[in-house]
Design a protein around this motif. Structure first.
Motif: not given
Length: 408
Positions: A341-344, A354-366
């Motif tokens: 996934v991309r960073m924003e 906050e975006k870094i933490a949320s993107k890590v969770e998005e990635l690992l939850g897929d």
């Protein structure tokens, strides 16, 4: 010239940047495995003097130092150009005349038409604004780099082989568009005991022992290659974002940017993570790290070497490209392979904690990303095994180069 019965002896010339040196060193080891003697040059060496003394049978040079192919031609050496990035990027470089004819760019490489440079199905579309030569803000620098690429293209055309650190199953559409590119990757780096790895800094191997103590698929690995430098604000957001994930992390902060004035850590950050949840090293043995059972994902600048190492180990990517071909590699990862996934960034160009933490969770939850990463890993492994596409291409290349007589 050496007689045809002489042992094959390859002269290897890399561009003096770490990713180029690493990949060409690994290619050298593959050729040694196939009976070659290797002389590996740094650009400061006196090439003419060496060539006058040693009886080489072939010449392999980085595509970025293509002026050296004139030497091979004068000495009637069989030659090969090596490209350390994606085959699709090289194919785009070769398509510059057509891009000009199509009105996408002018003869200085400047954009005439915004949008995506479309390719066949299965290949990432390349944003025209992010062509390889458009990574510089300064117009004059962009034009100099563009003409450098055009000049390289002409010189590389004289090489008998163009070999690339990729594999057929990874870039089949791009390779079909440029059939003169021979894929021989993924070339593994740093995995041969007692042999130079090409790293510009010594790896801190104690991080492997730290990884041994972490749970399965739990660690966020963060490394941005040999060039990336963050602003102090972005560096602090990165550190705090990793802490905010609540997950163990391994962060690589190169020795040349650890000065507190340039890259200050957040207040008491080091003390807070020193208990074991986080580890910071100056450089890591990346291939061994990515193959470790405790790694969950890879936060990366999307350099091609790092991309292939992640692919080869089935690791999901959190993409944070900086310049040059890294944006194209991000498109491969997120849009074609769908293994990351991309960073924003916000309106100021910053990626917040906050975006870094949320993107890590998005990635690992897929779960789909992890499954596709594992499938791509299997293809990469098959390509370098006996009978695999890259294994056979390396054999084909080695056999051709063992014959000192230049092809007509």
């Amino acid at each position: 010239m050496a007689a045809s019965s002489s042992p094959p002896h390859a002269l290897i010339l890399p561009y003096p940047a770490q990713s180029h040196v690493i990949a060409l060193l690994e290619l050298s080891y593959y050729l040694i495995d196939r009976g070659f003697t290797i002389t590996f040059l740094n650009t400061q060496f006196n090439h003419d003097r060496l060539l006058a003394v040693l009886k080489f049978t072939c010449f392999v040079a980085d595509e970025s130092v293509s002026w050296a192919f004139d030497v091979a031609k004068k000495l009637n050496l069989r030659s090969a150009a090596f490209f350390p990035a994606a085959a699709a990027v090289l194919a785009t470089n070769f398509s510059i005349p057509q891009l000009i004819l199509d009105g996408i760019i002018d003869e200085e490489g400047e954009l005439k038409h915004m949008g995506e440079h479309e390719r066949s199905a299965g290949t990432a579309a390349m944003d025209a604004a992010k062509f390889y030569w458009n990574c510089f803000a300064d117009k004059t620098t962009r034009r100099v780099f563009f003409h450098y690429i055009v000049s390289n293209n002409r010189a590389v055309a004289a090489a008998e082989f163009i070999i690339c650190n990729t594999f057929q199953e990874l870039e089949s559409p791009a390779l079909s568009q440029a059939p003169n590119i021979l894929p021989v990757g993924p070339l593994l780096s740093g995995c041969r005991p007692g042999r130079p790895s090409g790293f510009f800094w010594p790896p801190e191997t104690d991080c492997l022992r730290w990884l041994d103590q972490q749970p399965l698929a739990s660690v966020v690995y963060v490394a941005f290659g040999s060039h990336t430098i963050f602003t102090p604000v972005q560096f602090q957001e990165l550190a705090l974002g990793l802490e905010l994930t609540g997950r163990p992390f391994l962060l690589v902060v190169r020795p040349d940017i650890t000065d507190v004035e340039d890259q200050p850590y957040p207040a008491r950050f080091v003390e807070r993570v020193a208990g074991g949840r986080g580890k910071v090293v100056g450089w890591s043995p990346q291939q061994q790290v990515l193959s470790h059972r405790s790694i969950a994902c890879f936060v990366t600048h999307c350099g091609w070497n790092s991309t292939l190492e992640g692919v080869r180990n089935g690791v999901p990517f959190l993409c944070w490209p900086q310049f040059c071909d890294q944006f194209f590699n991000e498109s491969y990862i997120c849009d074609v392979w769908r293994t990351g996934v991309r960073m924003e960034r916000d309106e100021n160009g910053i990626i917040s904690k906050e975006k870094i933490a949320s993107k890590v969770e998005e990635l690992l939850g897929d779960g789909g990303i992890k499954a596709r990463s594992s499938a791509l890993k299997e293809k990469a492994l098959r390509s370098i095994e006996e009978g695999g596409s890259s294994f056979e291409n390396l054999n084909r290349f080695a056999e051709a180069m063992k014959d000192s007589s230049r092809a007509s």
